[in-house]
Design a protein around this motif. Structure first.
Motif, short mmCIF file in Angstrom:
data_model
loop_
_atom_site.label_atom_id
_atom_site.label_comp_id
_atom_site.label_asym_id
_atom_site.label_seq_id
_atom_site.Cartn_x
_atom_site.Cartn_y
_atom_site.Cartn_z
N ILE A 69 0.85 -1.20 0.00
CA ILE A 69 0.00 0.00 0.00
C ILE A 69 0.88 1.25 0.00
N LEU A 70 1.89 1.26 0.86
CA LEU A 70 2.81 2.40 0.93
C LEU A 70 3.54 2.57 -0.40
N HIS A 71 3.97 1.48 -0.98
CA HIS A 71 4.66 1.51 -2.27
C HIS A 71 3.77 2.17 -3.33
N ALA A 72 2.50 1.76 -3.39
CA ALA A 72 1.56 2.31 -4.36
C ALA A 72 1.35 3.81 -4.14
N LEU A 73 1.27 4.21 -2.89
CA LEU A 73 1.09 5.63 -2.58
C LEU A 73 2.31 6.45 -2.99
N LEU A 74 3.49 5.90 -2.79
CA LEU A 74 4.71 6.60 -3.18
C LEU A 74 4.82 6.71 -4.71
N LEU A 75 4.46 5.65 -5.42
CA LEU A 75 4.49 5.70 -6.89
C LEU A 75 3.51 6.73 -7.42
N SER A 76 2.39 6.88 -6.75
CA SER A 76 1.35 7.80 -7.20
C SER A 76 1.80 9.25 -7.16
N GLU A 77 2.90 9.53 -6.44
CA GLU A 77 3.39 10.90 -6.29
C GLU A 77 4.61 11.19 -7.16
N ILE A 78 5.09 10.21 -7.91
CA ILE A 78 6.25 10.45 -8.78
C ILE A 78 5.87 11.45 -9.87
N ILE A 95 1.55 -7.18 -7.40
CA ILE A 95 0.24 -6.85 -6.82
C ILE A 95 -0.63 -8.10 -6.81
N ASP A 96 -1.17 -8.44 -5.64
CA ASP A 96 -1.96 -9.67 -5.53
C ASP A 96 -3.33 -9.44 -4.89
N ASN A 97 -3.80 -8.20 -4.92
CA ASN A 97 -5.11 -7.92 -4.35
C ASN A 97 -5.67 -6.62 -4.92
N TRP A 98 -6.99 -6.48 -4.85
CA TRP A 98 -7.66 -5.33 -5.44
C TRP A 98 -7.33 -4.01 -4.73
N ALA A 99 -7.11 -4.04 -3.43
CA ALA A 99 -6.91 -2.81 -2.66
C ALA A 99 -5.63 -2.09 -3.06
N VAL A 100 -4.53 -2.84 -3.17
CA VAL A 100 -3.27 -2.24 -3.60
C VAL A 100 -3.40 -1.76 -5.04
N CYS A 101 -4.03 -2.57 -5.87
CA CYS A 101 -4.24 -2.21 -7.27
C CYS A 101 -4.99 -0.88 -7.39
N ASP A 102 -6.06 -0.75 -6.63
CA ASP A 102 -6.94 0.41 -6.80
C ASP A 102 -6.42 1.69 -6.18
N ILE A 103 -5.50 1.57 -5.23
CA ILE A 103 -4.95 2.78 -4.60
C ILE A 103 -3.79 3.35 -5.42
N LEU A 104 -3.32 2.58 -6.39
CA LEU A 104 -2.23 3.03 -7.26
C LEU A 104 -2.81 3.91 -8.37
N THR A 105 -2.71 5.22 -8.21
CA THR A 105 -3.26 6.16 -9.19
C THR A 105 -2.28 7.30 -9.40
N PRO A 106 -1.28 7.12 -10.25
CA PRO A 106 -0.27 8.16 -10.46
C PRO A 106 -0.87 9.46 -11.00
N LYS A 107 -0.67 10.54 -10.28
CA LYS A 107 -1.24 11.83 -10.67
C LYS A 107 -0.66 12.34 -11.99
N ILE A 108 0.60 12.01 -12.24
CA ILE A 108 1.28 12.50 -13.44
C ILE A 108 0.65 11.96 -14.72
N PHE A 109 -0.06 10.85 -14.64
CA PHE A 109 -0.68 10.24 -15.82
C PHE A 109 -1.61 11.21 -16.54
N LYS A 110 -2.27 12.07 -15.79
CA LYS A 110 -3.24 13.00 -16.38
C LYS A 110 -2.59 13.96 -17.37
N LYS A 111 -1.32 14.24 -17.20
CA LYS A 111 -0.62 15.21 -18.05
C LYS A 111 -0.11 14.60 -19.37
N TYR A 112 -0.14 13.29 -19.48
CA TYR A 112 0.41 12.62 -20.67
C TYR A 112 -0.59 11.60 -21.22
N PRO A 113 -1.76 12.06 -21.67
CA PRO A 113 -2.83 11.13 -22.08
C PRO A 113 -2.45 10.18 -23.22
N GLU A 114 -1.72 10.67 -24.21
CA GLU A 114 -1.38 9.81 -25.35
C GLU A 114 -0.40 8.72 -24.95
#
Length: 225
Positions: A69-78, A95-114
């Motif tokens: 969970i911590l790993h996913a949160l840290l990646l989301s801030e890169i 990743i072996d469960n839905w919770a870790v999968c779903d909390i991984l949401t990198p903010k930077i993705f929004k800036k590079y849609p293509e």
């Protein structure tokens, strides 16, 4: 025990661990420390610029669920897109469960849609349950608003899976798409392309949404298989 593991155990809540273990049945209870998400987010902010983060992110697989969970949160801030995508690709196989999968949401993705869309097509085509689920979640998170194109609905529609956590995400995706892009998405309900369970689950979740009008909910009810 690593320094980060020690920090996690310092904010452990065993009652939360006992409760949460029931929500992530694919994870061994012994591997859940029991750190609440707000506390894990706070820890992520505290350690993200420390010297120990690089070693932590490269030390895969982790021993505990809470480390993931911590790993996913840290990646989301890169903030570097190339670094982020590489780090995500390195992490997804573990990743072996839905919770870790779903909390991984990198903010930077929004800036590079293509660029990210290319990766989404790759991830969602994976036979690995949580890699596929992650790709679909990113599509749902970043491509149903200003970046939306009707052709993107084909990405989840083409997926055929026996995996519950993949099919649930497909249902969630279409329920969200109905709320945000009704005119294009309703066609997929009128001429069903999803399997029966996923189709009906998408309708159920859409009818539970406050973003769907009462009239739309009644119409969706007629489209159940």
């Amino acid at each position: 025990m690593t320094q980060i593991q020690k920090r996690l155990f310092e904010i452990q809540d065993e009652s939360y661990a006992n409760f949460h273990s029931k929500l992530v049945p694919t994870v061994n209870r012994k591997k859940i420390i029991g750190v609440r998400v707000p506390d894990c987010r706070k820890l992520a902010k505290e350690v993200k610029n420390s010297g120990e983060v690089g070693e932590f992110l490269s030390s895969l697989p982790h021993e505990y669920y809470d480390e993931n969970i911590l790993h996913a949160l840290l990646l989301s801030e890169i903030t570097d897109i190339d670094e982020c995508i590489k780090a995500v690709d390195d992490f997804l196989p573990f990743i072996d469960n839905w919770a870790v999968c779903d909390i991984l949401t990198p903010k930077i993705f929004k800036k590079y849609p293509e660029l990210v869309l290319t990766k989404i097509k790759e991830w969602s085509n994976s036979k690995e349950t949580y890699t596929c689920r992650f790709g679909l979640e990113m599509l749902m998170s970043f491509y149903l608003d200003e970046n939306f194109k009707s052709e993107y609905l084909e990405i989840p529609a083409r997926i055929k899976s026996e995996e519950y956590y993949v099919n649930m995400m497909i249902a969630w995706f279409f329920a969200t798409a109905l709320a945000k892009q009704w005119e294009e998405t309703i066609k997929y309900m009128q001429t069903p392309v999803l399997d029966k369970w996923t189709h009906n689950k998408a309708i159920q979740k859409a009818r539970e949404s406050y973003r769907i009008t009462p009239e739309q909910k009644e119409y969706l009810k007629t489209l159940k298989i």
